[in-house]
Design a protein around this motif. Structure first.
Motif, mmCIF file in Angstrom:
data_model
loop_
_atom_site.group_PDB
_atom_site.id
_atom_site.type_symbol
_atom_site.label_atom_id
_atom_site.label_comp_id
_atom_site.label_asym_id
_atom_site.label_seq_id
_atom_site.Cartn_x
_atom_site.Cartn_y
_atom_site.Cartn_z
ATOM 1 N N GLU A 2 39.457 18.591 72.172
ATOM 2 C CA GLU A 2 38.017 18.817 72.162
ATOM 3 C C GLU A 2 37.290 17.775 73.013
ATOM 4 O O GLU A 2 37.627 16.585 72.988
ATOM 5 N N ASN A 3 36.310 18.261 73.754
ATOM 6 C CA ASN A 3 35.484 17.386 74.581
ATOM 7 C C ASN A 3 34.120 18.030 74.755
ATOM 8 O O ASN A 3 33.846 19.087 74.166
ATOM 9 N N VAL A 4 33.260 17.414 75.536
ATOM 10 C CA VAL A 4 31.925 17.963 75.747
ATOM 11 C C VAL A 4 32.024 19.159 76.686
ATOM 12 O O VAL A 4 32.166 19.008 77.908
ATOM 13 N N HIS A 5 32.009 20.331 76.094
ATOM 14 C CA HIS A 5 32.149 21.563 76.866
ATOM 15 C C HIS A 5 31.559 22.705 76.049
ATOM 16 O O HIS A 5 31.730 22.750 74.827
ATOM 17 N N ARG A 29 45.531 23.905 59.491
ATOM 18 C CA ARG A 29 46.579 23.640 60.489
ATOM 19 C C ARG A 29 46.002 23.427 61.881
ATOM 20 O O ARG A 29 46.705 23.548 62.881
ATOM 21 N N TYR A 30 44.735 23.128 61.938
ATOM 22 C CA TYR A 30 44.076 22.870 63.217
ATOM 23 C C TYR A 30 44.087 21.374 63.509
ATOM 24 O O TYR A 30 43.837 20.554 62.617
ATOM 25 N N ALA A 62 32.526 25.584 75.514
ATOM 26 C CA ALA A 62 33.523 26.349 74.753
ATOM 27 C C ALA A 62 33.697 25.841 73.331
ATOM 28 O O ALA A 62 34.100 26.592 72.440
ATOM 29 N N TYR A 63 33.377 24.554 73.123
ATOM 30 C CA TYR A 63 33.545 23.953 71.802
ATOM 31 C C TYR A 63 32.209 23.788 71.073
ATOM 32 O O TYR A 63 32.139 23.088 70.062
ATOM 33 N N PHE A 109 33.925 29.355 68.339
ATOM 34 C CA PHE A 109 34.884 28.265 68.177
ATOM 35 C C PHE A 109 34.817 27.685 66.769
ATOM 36 O O PHE A 109 35.846 27.416 66.143
ATOM 37 N N GLU A 110 33.616 27.491 66.252
ATOM 38 C CA GLU A 110 33.463 26.947 64.902
ATOM 39 C C GLU A 110 34.137 27.844 63.871
ATOM 40 O O GLU A 110 34.789 27.357 62.936
ATOM 41 N N ASN A 111 34.025 29.141 64.046
ATOM 42 C CA ASN A 111 34.681 30.072 63.119
ATOM 43 C C ASN A 111 36.192 30.007 63.238
ATOM 44 O O ASN A 111 36.909 30.120 62.237
ATOM 45 N N PHE A 112 36.666 29.815 64.457
ATOM 46 C CA PHE A 112 38.107 29.695 64.678
ATOM 47 C C PHE A 112 38.653 28.472 63.947
ATOM 48 O O PHE A 112 39.653 28.553 63.228
#
Length: 247
Positions: free
Chosen positions: A102-105, A123-124, A107-108, A113-116
């Motif tokens: 994870e980084n400043v992007h 296990r993340y 996509a995150y 993404f939060e739901n994923f």
């Protein structure tokens, strides 16, 4: 959480622990399946392996989604976190851990993404390696080789960590994304790309020696496999491995 067995992983945020990966990797025969074209051109399935670590878009390959021994899948900001194929695989394989650097992007920074992360929170892994600082332009696949080395397998095979040739447009396509070629070479000089791939391969070998890991580059000898330059001289494929994976 136990101490990290190797400081190559500088960030590890997860409900899992390092012990989880030590149990699955330490002393085992592990394959890191990267997405370069050599993945398609060598019979890596003929090897006796205990587990697989793989990367973004692995879920497009039946050779991987049909397996039950994928230990960890490292995704990226290019991943479709809502992909039905990806989610079907993870739901059918509850022992497969998944994670991102994870980084400043953007996509995150969205609900998808939060739901994923919420769905697979047990296990993340949000992780980072020191490779980002010391060796550039080797891609997620290269960094996942370090992730595997962190946990001291007995043997570590890697496939698809290729790079490309100076005439990258004529190279075979990416194995996980057939419409993509090594376009990152266009953005940097080929000399720079080669220097970093060779630096990484040499560094991996030093880490492997320190940890007692037998390292093998399964793409060795293919014209677009940059690491061959170093691996063929310092940890060449054994004849037994060649007999198994090369037609």
């Amino acid at each position: 959480m136990a101490l990290n067995p190797d400081p190559v992983i500088t960030r590890f945020e997860s409900e899992l622990t390092h012990e989880h990966f030590l149990k699955k990797i330490k002393g085992k025969k592990i394959l890191v399946a990267c997405s370069g074209p050599s993945f398609e051109l060598r019979n890596w399935q003929n090897l006796d392996i205990d587990g697989v670590i793989t990367m973004s878009f692995f879920y497009n390959k039946e050779e991987l989604t049909s397996r039950k021994d994928i230990i960890f899948a490292g995704l990226s900001n290019l991943s479709n976190f809502a992909s039905p194929v990806l989610n079907d695989f993870l739901n059918s394989n509850p022992d497969t851990a998944v994670g991102c650097e994870e980084n400043v992007h953007p996509a995150y920074e969205n609900a998808r993404f939060e739901n994923f992360v919420k769905q697979y929170k047990n296990r993340y892994v949000n992780y980072w390696t020191d490779v980002h600082q010391k060796i550039l332009y080797i891609g997620l696949g290269g960094r996942l080789i370090y992730f595997a080395l962190n946990y001291s397998p007995s043997e570590l095979y890697f496939i698809g960590f290729d790079g490309g040739t100076e005439n990258w447009k004529n190279d075979p396509p990416n194995s996980f994304r057939p419409n993509y070629k090594a376009e990152f070479i266009r953005e940097k000089s080929y000399k720079t790309i080669c220097a970093n791939y060779n630096k990484a391969t040499a560094d991996m070998y030093e880490v492997a020696k320190q940890k007692g890991v037998k390292l093998q580059n399964l793409g060795e000898g293919l014209p677009f496999n940059i690491p061959s330059e170093y691996s063929s001289n310092h940890f060449p494929l054994t004849q037994d491995i060649k007999n198994r994976i090369i037609d």
